[in-house]
Design an enzyme around this catalytic site. Structure first.
Site, PDB file in Angstrom:
ATOM      1  N   GLN A   1      73.248  31.378 -27.785  1.00 49.69           N
ATOM      2  CA  GLN A   1      72.615  30.059 -27.953  1.00 49.69           C
ATOM      3  C   GLN A   1      73.313  29.261 -29.043  1.00 49.69           C
ATOM      4  O   GLN A   1      73.673  29.787 -30.094  1.00 49.69           O
ATOM      5  CB  GLN A   1      71.132  30.228 -28.288  1.00 49.69           C
ATOM      6  CG  GLN A   1      70.431  28.869 -28.407  1.00 49.69           C
ATOM      7  CD  GLN A   1      68.933  28.993 -28.451  1.00 49.69           C
ATOM      8  OE1 GLN A   1      68.356  29.793 -27.723  1.00 49.69           O
ATOM      9  NE2 GLN A   1      68.294  28.199 -29.292  1.00 49.69           N
TER      10      GLN A   1
ATOM     11  N   ASN B   1      52.789  23.730 -17.329  1.00 49.43           N
ATOM     12  CA  ASN B   1      54.208  23.996 -17.094  1.00 49.43           C
ATOM     13  C   ASN B   1      54.437  25.504 -17.153  1.00 49.43           C
ATOM     14  O   ASN B   1      54.094  26.140 -18.138  1.00 49.43           O
ATOM     15  CB  ASN B   1      54.993  23.282 -18.208  1.00 49.43           C
ATOM     16  CG  ASN B   1      56.459  23.597 -18.189  1.00 49.43           C
ATOM     17  OD1 ASN B   1      57.000  24.007 -17.159  1.00 49.43           O
ATOM     18  ND2 ASN B   1      57.109  23.392 -19.328  1.00 49.43           N
TER      19      ASN B   1
ATOM     20  N   HIS C   1      48.412  66.405 -28.488  1.00 49.66           N
ATOM     21  CA  HIS C   1      47.210  67.239 -28.608  1.00 49.66           C
ATOM     22  C   HIS C   1      46.023  66.399 -29.061  1.00 49.66           C
ATOM     23  O   HIS C   1      46.117  65.703 -30.066  1.00 49.66           O
ATOM     24  CB  HIS C   1      47.354  68.354 -29.652  1.00 49.66           C
ATOM     25  CG  HIS C   1      48.730  68.781 -29.961  1.00 49.66           C
ATOM     26  ND1 HIS C   1      49.343  69.841 -29.328  1.00 49.66           N
ATOM     27  CD2 HIS C   1      49.634  68.302 -30.851  1.00 49.66           C
ATOM     28  CE1 HIS C   1      50.555  69.991 -29.826  1.00 49.66           C
ATOM     29  NE2 HIS C   1      50.756  69.079 -30.741  1.00 49.66           N
TER      30      HIS C   1
HETATM   31  P1  TTP Z   1      58.778  31.104 -26.865  1.00 48.98           P
HETATM   32  O1  TTP Z   1      57.881  32.134 -26.261  1.00 48.98           O
HETATM   33  O2  TTP Z   1      58.214  29.787 -27.201  1.00 48.98           O
HETATM   34  O3  TTP Z   1      59.482  31.671 -28.168  1.00 48.98           O
HETATM   35  P2  TTP Z   1      59.892  33.145 -28.527  1.00 48.98           P
HETATM   36  O4  TTP Z   1      60.385  33.893 -27.338  1.00 48.98           O
HETATM   37  O5  TTP Z   1      60.842  33.091 -29.681  1.00 48.98           O
HETATM   38  O6  TTP Z   1      58.518  33.831 -29.008  1.00 48.98           O
HETATM   39  P3  TTP Z   1      57.704  33.594 -30.379  1.00 48.98           P
HETATM   40  O7  TTP Z   1      57.164  32.203 -30.327  1.00 48.98           O
HETATM   41  O8  TTP Z   1      56.648  34.650 -30.278  1.00 48.98           O
HETATM   42  O9  TTP Z   1      58.651  33.831 -31.522  1.00 48.98           O
HETATM   43  O10 TTP Z   1      60.028  30.864 -25.918  1.00 48.98           O
HETATM   44  C1  TTP Z   1      59.928  30.485 -24.575  1.00 48.98           C
HETATM   45  C2  TTP Z   1      61.175  30.938 -23.863  1.00 48.98           C
HETATM   46  O11 TTP Z   1      62.341  30.293 -24.343  1.00 48.98           O
HETATM   47  C3  TTP Z   1      61.426  32.400 -23.985  1.00 48.98           C
HETATM   48  O12 TTP Z   1      61.936  32.845 -22.757  1.00 48.98           O
HETATM   49  C4  TTP Z   1      62.483  32.494 -25.054  1.00 48.98           C
HETATM   50  C5  TTP Z   1      63.254  31.230 -24.869  1.00 48.98           C
HETATM   51  N1  TTP Z   1      63.813  30.652 -26.105  1.00 48.98           N
HETATM   52  C6  TTP Z   1      65.190  30.624 -26.276  1.00 48.98           C
HETATM   53  O13 TTP Z   1      65.949  31.115 -25.441  1.00 48.98           O
HETATM   54  N2  TTP Z   1      65.678  30.045 -27.406  1.00 48.98           N
HETATM   55  C7  TTP Z   1      64.895  29.511 -28.372  1.00 48.98           C
HETATM   56  O14 TTP Z   1      65.405  28.990 -29.377  1.00 48.98           O
HETATM   57  C8  TTP Z   1      63.456  29.564 -28.178  1.00 48.98           C
HETATM   58  C9  TTP Z   1      62.537  28.997 -29.209  1.00 48.98           C
HETATM   59  C10 TTP Z   1      62.970  30.143 -27.029  1.00 48.98           C
END
Ligand code: TTP
Length: 410
Positions: free
Chosen positions: A77, A165, A317
């Site tokens: 990312q 969504n 156990h």
């Molecule tokens: P979230 O569930 O909002 O974020 P998270 O996976 O980090 O979980 P938490 O809030 O518990 O820390 O993310 C939604 C989706 O987007 C999930 O599939 C992960 C992805 N995502 C990314 O790929 N990059 C990012 O920077 C974020 C925030 C999310």
């Protein structure tokens, strides 16, 4: 068409299970969550692009470089957080045609994607979203629609009914221009829902497909138990590949992997799934909606119900494991008991990112990370979490959450 899967998130709400790994590799019904996403996208895509960051090596190790014979490309990312930033990271990898995007931490079924693709084509849309109707949208973004198109996405509309969504989309490469113009949200992320609003404001056609099948957003620990129950209830076939000794009782459906031995006196009420090379019994009671991984040991006088026990973990156990999640490489000492019900029968609350949240469940046991050892006669209160790598001494009553790598003694 490429399938882009977002799997770079930290999964903080799923601590301690995500202390040392991304949430998408956590196994539910003995399979990493992300494999369900790949499987249900598979009929529609010819290649997968997975966006990674937090603990990416663990994910690459689990999935390798292909799925069902289709190549997987891992893309780090770009700097910055949020779903829009994650999607932008795929820019050089999607070519010049439309592509599907799915969050890597949700469960949905193939029929939803089929309807999404059909709507996108039928409407000759610029983008399309999968939505589902809920009575209470407090935890979701609301998708306001007009006819066959999306009018606006509103964050946190409160306790109102409407379309949510689901985190599955189709975009054309033109979305990247809109992502570049997407501002940082209040919570400090670049969110694809804001990008979608920019597209609508610019006159782009954003269509939606209403999905009526099962969907789960794996954000919090109890979502793992919900998905586990759903998968065992609806998909499990009775299949015994291991050895079942005389005197063991299996009430179908029970799936038992190769090399697993079910000893005499074990009483298993399906749906229950047990992986490979595990030892079960003698004289134990395994109740519905339980998944036990590979190389596990559930021994004498142990009761397990509605729980997930991950690979290489033991309840050997005199244990009771109810409505609980036990990570990998854990060992419960003799007499370690999880409590899963309050005397007042109130909902169990769990601390999530420093705040107590209502799980909505009367029954919820322990959430134990990976590499945890408990001594004899440890008692764990409902909804308590034990961080990965912690050691709980004999006789301890775990009434507070335990941070990772902590020694707790009486
Ligand atoms: P979230 O569930 O909002 O974020 P998270 O996976 O980090 O979980 P938490 O809030 O518990 O820390 O993310 C939604 C989706 O987007 C999930 O599939 C992960 C992805 N995502 C990314 O790929 N990059 C990012 O920077 C974020 C925030 C999310």
């Amino acid at each position: 068409m490429k399938g882009v899967i977002l799997a770079a998130g930290k999964g903080e709400r799923l601590r301690p299970l995500t202390d040392d790994r991304p949430k998408v590799v956590l196994k539910v019904a003995n399979r990493p969550i992300i494999e369900y996403v790949l499987e249900n996208l598979d009929p529609f895509v010819d290649e997968f692009v997975i966006i990674v960051r937090y603990q990416k090596e663990k994910l690459i190790e689990v999935l390798g470089d292909e799925f069902n014979g289709k190549p997987i490309t891992y893309v780090e990312q770009l700097p910055g957080d949020g779903t829009a930033k994650a999607i932008e990271s795929a820019r050089e990898h999607v070519g010049d045609e439309e592509f599907i995007v799915a969050n890597g931490d949700i469960y949905f079924e193939e029929e939803g994607v089929r309807e999404l693709v059909a709507v996108f084509r039928r409407e000759k849309a610029d983008a399309a979203l999968l939505v589902k109707h809920f009575e209470d949208l407090s935890h979701f973004g609301k998708i306001e629609v007009e006819g066959s198109l999306v009018k606006r996405v509103t964050e946190k509309p409160g306790k109102v009914p409407g379309y949510a969504n689901l985190g599955v989309y189709i975009f054309k490469p033109e979305v990247f221009g809109f992502i570049e113009r997407t501002p940082l949200s209040e919570r400090g992320e670049y969110e694809i829902t804001d990008t979608i609003n920019l597209m609508i404001e610019a006159g782009k056609k954003v269509a939606y497909a209403a999905y009526s099948g099962y969907w789960n957003d794996i954000g919090r620990p109890w979502n793992l138990l919900e998905l586990n129950e759903y998968l065992l209830k609806t998909k499990l076939k009775h299949e015994v590949r291991g050895t079942v000794e005389e005197g063991a009782v299996l009430i179908p459906p029970v799936e038992i992997g190769e090399g697993t031995v079910i000893r005499s006196g074990a009483y298993i009420i399906g749906p229950v799934k047990i992986g490979k090379n595990s030892r079960i019994g003698p004289n134990c009671f395994i109740r519905p909606y339980t998944s036990i991984g590979d190389n596990c040991h559930v021994g004498n006088a142990v009761e397990v119900k509605n729980s997930i026990i991950m690979d290489n973990s033991n309840a050997p156990h005199l244990n009771y494991v109810g409505d609980s999640i036990i990570g990998e490489n854990c060992n419960l000492g003799a007499g370690t008991i999880t409590a899963n019900l309050r005397h007042d029968r109130g909902n169990i609350k769990v601390e999530i990112k420093g705040k107590l949240e209502d799980s909505g469940r009367h029954k919820l046991g322990a959430i134990i990370g990976h590499n945890v050892k408990t001594g004899i006669n440890v008692t764990i209160y409902p909804g308590r979490k034990i961080g990965s790598g912690s050691l709980i001494g004999p006789g301890v009553i775990v009434d507070k959450n335990v941070p990772p790598r902590t020694l707790v003694v009486v």
